[in-house]
Scaffold this active site. Structure first.
Site, short mmCIF file in Angstrom:
data_model
loop_
_atom_site.label_atom_id
_atom_site.label_comp_id
_atom_site.label_asym_id
_atom_site.label_seq_id
_atom_site.Cartn_x
_atom_site.Cartn_y
_atom_site.Cartn_z
CG MET A 173 -1.90 -1.09 1.20
SD MET A 173 -3.54 -0.95 1.96
CE MET A 173 -2.76 -0.56 3.50
N GLY A 174 2.07 1.14 -0.51
CA GLY A 174 3.29 2.20 -0.50
C GLY A 174 3.61 2.55 0.96
N GLY A 183 11.37 -2.97 5.42
CA GLY A 183 10.58 -4.25 5.34
C GLY A 183 10.15 -4.56 4.12
CG HIS A 184 6.92 -2.03 2.00
ND1 HIS A 184 6.91 -0.97 2.91
CD2 HIS A 184 5.70 -2.76 2.32
CE1 HIS A 184 5.82 -0.82 3.37
NE2 HIS A 184 5.08 -1.98 3.16
CD GLN A 198 -6.05 -3.72 2.91
OE1 GLN A 198 -6.07 -4.14 1.75
NE2 GLN A 198 -5.23 -3.62 3.78
CG ASP A 227 0.84 -7.37 7.83
OD1 ASP A 227 0.16 -6.53 8.51
OD2 ASP A 227 1.66 -6.99 7.42
CB SER A 233 4.48 -0.60 10.70
OG SER A 233 3.05 -0.07 10.22
NE ARG A 287 -2.34 1.47 10.10
CZ ARG A 287 -2.66 0.48 9.36
NH1 ARG A 287 -1.65 -0.44 9.12
NH2 ARG A 287 -3.75 0.36 8.68
P1 AMP Z 1 1.55 -2.99 3.30
O1 AMP Z 1 2.13 -2.05 2.61
O2 AMP Z 1 1.34 -2.66 4.88
O3 AMP Z 1 0.22 -3.64 3.07
O4 AMP Z 1 2.69 -4.27 3.35
C1 AMP Z 1 2.85 -4.75 2.35
C2 AMP Z 1 3.51 -6.07 2.43
O5 AMP Z 1 4.85 -5.71 3.31
C3 AMP Z 1 2.81 -7.03 3.33
O6 AMP Z 1 3.05 -8.31 2.70
C4 AMP Z 1 3.65 -6.80 4.72
O7 AMP Z 1 3.41 -8.20 5.58
C5 AMP Z 1 4.91 -6.60 4.39
N1 AMP Z 1 5.73 -5.83 5.50
C6 AMP Z 1 5.14 -4.74 6.01
N2 AMP Z 1 6.00 -4.56 7.17
C7 AMP Z 1 6.90 -5.42 7.29
C8 AMP Z 1 8.17 -5.49 7.73
N3 AMP Z 1 8.33 -4.90 8.97
N4 AMP Z 1 8.77 -6.66 7.63
C9 AMP Z 1 8.71 -7.59 6.74
N5 AMP Z 1 7.46 -7.52 5.87
C10 AMP Z 1 6.78 -6.29 5.90
#
Ligand code: AMP
Length: 281
Positions: free
Chosen positions: A31-32, A37-38, A62, A153, A188, A190
């Site tokens: 979601m950008g 992590g991403h 969602q 997640d 995150s 957030r």
């Molecule tokens: P999101 O943009 O928050 O929907 O996350 C996109 C993907 O990145 C999802 O598969 C998350 O589980 C993964 N993700 C988010 N934060 C982390 C993190 N700290 N470490 C590893 N993967 C992450």
């Protein structure tokens, strides 16, 4: 050169061309508001596939809390700057209409095998129906060989694996470890909304998870959960749940001997932000 694509039809043509040449496709939905992590998911996909596609789409269906949706960071330019050095091939940044041409608000009736009842599902009604809806739609568009998601997640990837199996989707889910800030806070999008001081203190979430893991042989499940709740009930933190579950079924455990795969999952509020984390016991 990265290709930034907005139209579903353009992406489908590009993927068809690649598949005709025998290229494998890796896909990282996001979601950008990208962080390290991403980027680890993206780098793993680049290593393991001929073509890597990252989607940036803030999926409205969602968000059970519309204020959270309104506040969600939108940082496409900065995201592209982070993605380009990775060597990613395609960034798919569609409009809502490209993803849901027939309207999106209906949600979906995808069977989630009751995996959405506990943990996040209990506090965010409809959230996983929206997640499954968008991931199913994206998988139909991208038809990747491999899909990359984060362990952060936990319930999300468990539900998506269930959906892939039950709909017999020909994609392998690759789950990547949680990437953390130096103090242990799970990265995150957030986290940006936390004050500097809260962000520093938020390492307490991971130290609490590790402490629970360390004492798992000496305490009952209830005691471990109570211990976690107490330790995280320190301002500015307010725990929503500390739950030890069976990692396959996501049901609450009474006894550690009832499973070979126990996971402790937490959700904690701080500065009006909801933080989640987990550790496999
Ligand atoms: P999101 O943009 O928050 O929907 O996350 C996109 C993907 O990145 C999802 O598969 C998350 O589980 C993964 N993700 C988010 N934060 C982390 C993190 N700290 N470490 C590893 N993967 C992450």
């Amino acid at each position: 050169m990265v290709a930034v694509i907005e139209k579903t039809s353009d992406l489908v043509s590009l993927i068809q061309n690649n598949k005709q040449k025998g290229n494998t496709v890796g896909f990282v939905p996001t979601m950008g508001a990208l962080h390290k992590g991403h980027l680890t998911l993206v780098k793993k996909s680049i290593k393991e596939n001929d073509l890597t596609i990252v989607s940036i789409f803030i999926n409205p269906t969602q968000f059970n809390d519309k204020k959270d949706l309104a506040k969600y960071p939108r940082t496409l330019e900065a995201d592209l700057e982070k993605l380009i050095p990775t060597g990613v091939d395609v960034v798919f940044a569609p409009t809502i209409l490209e993803i849901y041409p027939d309207g999106d608000e209906k949600g979906s009736n995808i069977d989630l095998g009751d995996l959405d009842n506990n943990l996040e599902g209990a506090f965010r009604p409809g959230h996983f129906k929206g997640v499954a809806q968008v991931v199913k739609r994206l998988l139909e568009i991208v038809t990747p060989d491999k899909l990359y998601m984060g362990q952060k997640d936990f319930q999300q990837f468990t539900i998506i694996q269930y959906m892939i199996d039950s709909l017999k989707i020909k994609t392998n889910l690759v789950v990547c470890p949680i990437i953390r800030e130096p103090n242990g806070l799970a990265m995150s999008s957030r986290n940006e909304r936390l004050s500097h001081s809260t962000r520093e203190k938020a390492g307490i979430i991971y130290t609490t998870l590790k402490a629970i893991k360390k004492s798992k042989g000496n305490k009952t499940i209830k005691e471990l959960e109570q211990y976690g709740l107490k330790r995280l009930s320190i301002a500015p933190f307010e725990p929503e749940y500390v739950s030890i579950v069976d990692g396959h079924k996501l049901t609450l455990l009474n006894d550690m001997n009832d499973t070979d795969y126990a996971v402790v999952c937490v959700a904690v509020w701080a500065d009006g932000v909801r933080l989640i984390d987990n550790i496999i016991l």
